[in-house]
Write an enzyme that holds these catalytic residues in place. Structure first.
Site, mmCIF file in Angstrom:
data_model
loop_
_atom_site.group_PDB
_atom_site.id
_atom_site.type_symbol
_atom_site.label_atom_id
_atom_site.label_comp_id
_atom_site.label_asym_id
_atom_site.label_seq_id
_atom_site.Cartn_x
_atom_site.Cartn_y
_atom_site.Cartn_z
ATOM 1 N N HIS A 157 0.839 -1.213 0.000
ATOM 2 C CA HIS A 157 0.000 0.000 0.000
ATOM 3 C C HIS A 157 0.868 1.255 0.000
ATOM 4 O O HIS A 157 1.999 1.246 0.471
ATOM 5 C CB HIS A 157 -1.006 -0.009 1.161
ATOM 6 C CG HIS A 157 -0.444 0.291 2.520
ATOM 7 N ND1 HIS A 157 -1.065 -0.091 3.680
ATOM 8 C CD2 HIS A 157 0.680 0.934 2.929
ATOM 9 C CE1 HIS A 157 -0.361 0.314 4.710
ATOM 10 N NE2 HIS A 157 0.710 0.929 4.289
ATOM 11 N N GLU A 175 -4.977 0.719 -0.224
ATOM 12 C CA GLU A 175 -4.720 -0.678 0.105
ATOM 13 C C GLU A 175 -4.949 -1.570 -1.120
ATOM 14 O O GLU A 175 -5.722 -1.209 -2.018
ATOM 15 C CB GLU A 175 -5.686 -1.124 1.215
ATOM 16 C CG GLU A 175 -5.545 -0.360 2.527
ATOM 17 C CD GLU A 175 -4.449 -0.909 3.434
ATOM 18 O OE1 GLU A 175 -3.522 -1.582 2.931
ATOM 19 O OE2 GLU A 175 -4.526 -0.661 4.650
HETATM 20 P P1 PGA Z 1 6.081 2.154 8.226
HETATM 21 O O1 PGA Z 1 4.730 2.311 7.422
HETATM 22 O O2 PGA Z 1 6.978 3.241 7.730
HETATM 23 O O3 PGA Z 1 5.700 2.360 9.647
HETATM 24 O O4 PGA Z 1 6.606 0.798 7.921
HETATM 25 C C1 PGA Z 1 4.782 2.530 6.057
HETATM 26 C C2 PGA Z 1 3.409 2.372 5.467
HETATM 27 O O5 PGA Z 1 2.634 1.546 5.979
HETATM 28 O O6 PGA Z 1 3.110 3.059 4.488
#
Ligand code: PGA
Length: 239
Positions: A137, A142
């Site tokens: 995503h 998503e």
């Molecule tokens: P994260 O999240 O940097 O905390 O891994 C990234 C995202 O889900 O877009």
């Protein structure tokens, strides 16, 4: 063929440093830039480095990708709170020039329309930073059979709720919806930097290496853009 450029770094710190350099160059070249910003753990190092560079943010404007819905900006897990903590309070940006979707909007659909109008009014995003979910995503776009072009309200997938629950005291407290920029708003940014760190992002990264585009991995749509740089660490690249 427009190819995504890859910069492979030894570790998270090097990735953060390379990304901060790109943002610093943008801010120096155009002190009135519109920066597209992201939350999550990945860009934290980049924000911390940017904040220590003594850059002039006084005329910079920023728009964030997304926000939980509903959520109060005072909630420590809100993306507004995150941005204030990790960047805005540490640089001389005018807080009135920083935009995050309003997690308390009474009419979420109206908030989405207004967010798109706002991005247009600002003249579009000059440089967008993105993180990526292990499921591919970007923002809260998503994996699905169809994606949305504009800013919209979306339900978080179970895997995203679980991934994000590490910041909350329990899974039940994670908001199940979000307001997110859509694919068109992201792809309209003039330049995009995608940060990918950690072994658990390897599958998502791999989907960017071939020529296929699929809504099952929203980040693959970045292959349609002319100026995307992926900055990743070895752990994400090698898996
Ligand atoms: P994260 O999240 O940097 O905390 O891994 C990234 C995202 O889900 O877009």
């Amino acid at each position: 063929m427009m190819e995504i450029k890859f910069i492979i770094c030894n570790d998270y710190d090097e990735m953060s440093h390379r990304a901060a350099e790109i943002f610093a160059a943008q801010i120096k070249e155009n002190p009135e830039s519109v920066l597209g910003l992201a939350t999550g753990s990945t860009p934290v190092g980049m924000y911390s480095e940017l904040a220590s560079m003594g850059l002039d943010f006084s005329r910079i404007k920023s728009v964030n990708l997304d926000e939980y819905y509903p959520i109060s900006p005072k909630n420590e897990n809100s993306y507004r709170y995150f941005m204030n903590e990790n960047l805005f309070s540490k640089v001389n940006i005018n807080i009135n020039n920083t935009y995050v979707p309003n997690g308390e909007a009474a009419d979420a659909e109206k908030e989405c329309r207004e967010y798109d109008a706002l991005i247009d009014r600002l003249g579009g995003i000059d440089l967008q930073v993105l993180g990526i979910g292990p499921n591919g995503h970007i923002g809260f776009n998503e994996p699905d059979t169809e994606l949305f072009a504009g800013t919209h309200v979306t339900s978080l997938t179970l895997s995203t709720v679980e991934a994000n629950s590490r910041f909350f005291s329990s899974v039940d407290e994670v908001p199940k919806k979000a307001i997110t920029m859509g694919m068109s708003s992201i792809l309209s940014a003039k330049k995009i930097v995608l940060l990918i760190s950690g072994k658990n992002k390897h599958a998502a990264l791999k989907a960017l290496l071939d020529d296929k585009i699929t809504p099952a991995v929203p980040a693959t749509f970045l292959k349609l853009h002319r100026d995307v740089t992926v900055i990743c660490d070895k752990a994400a690249y090698e898996g």
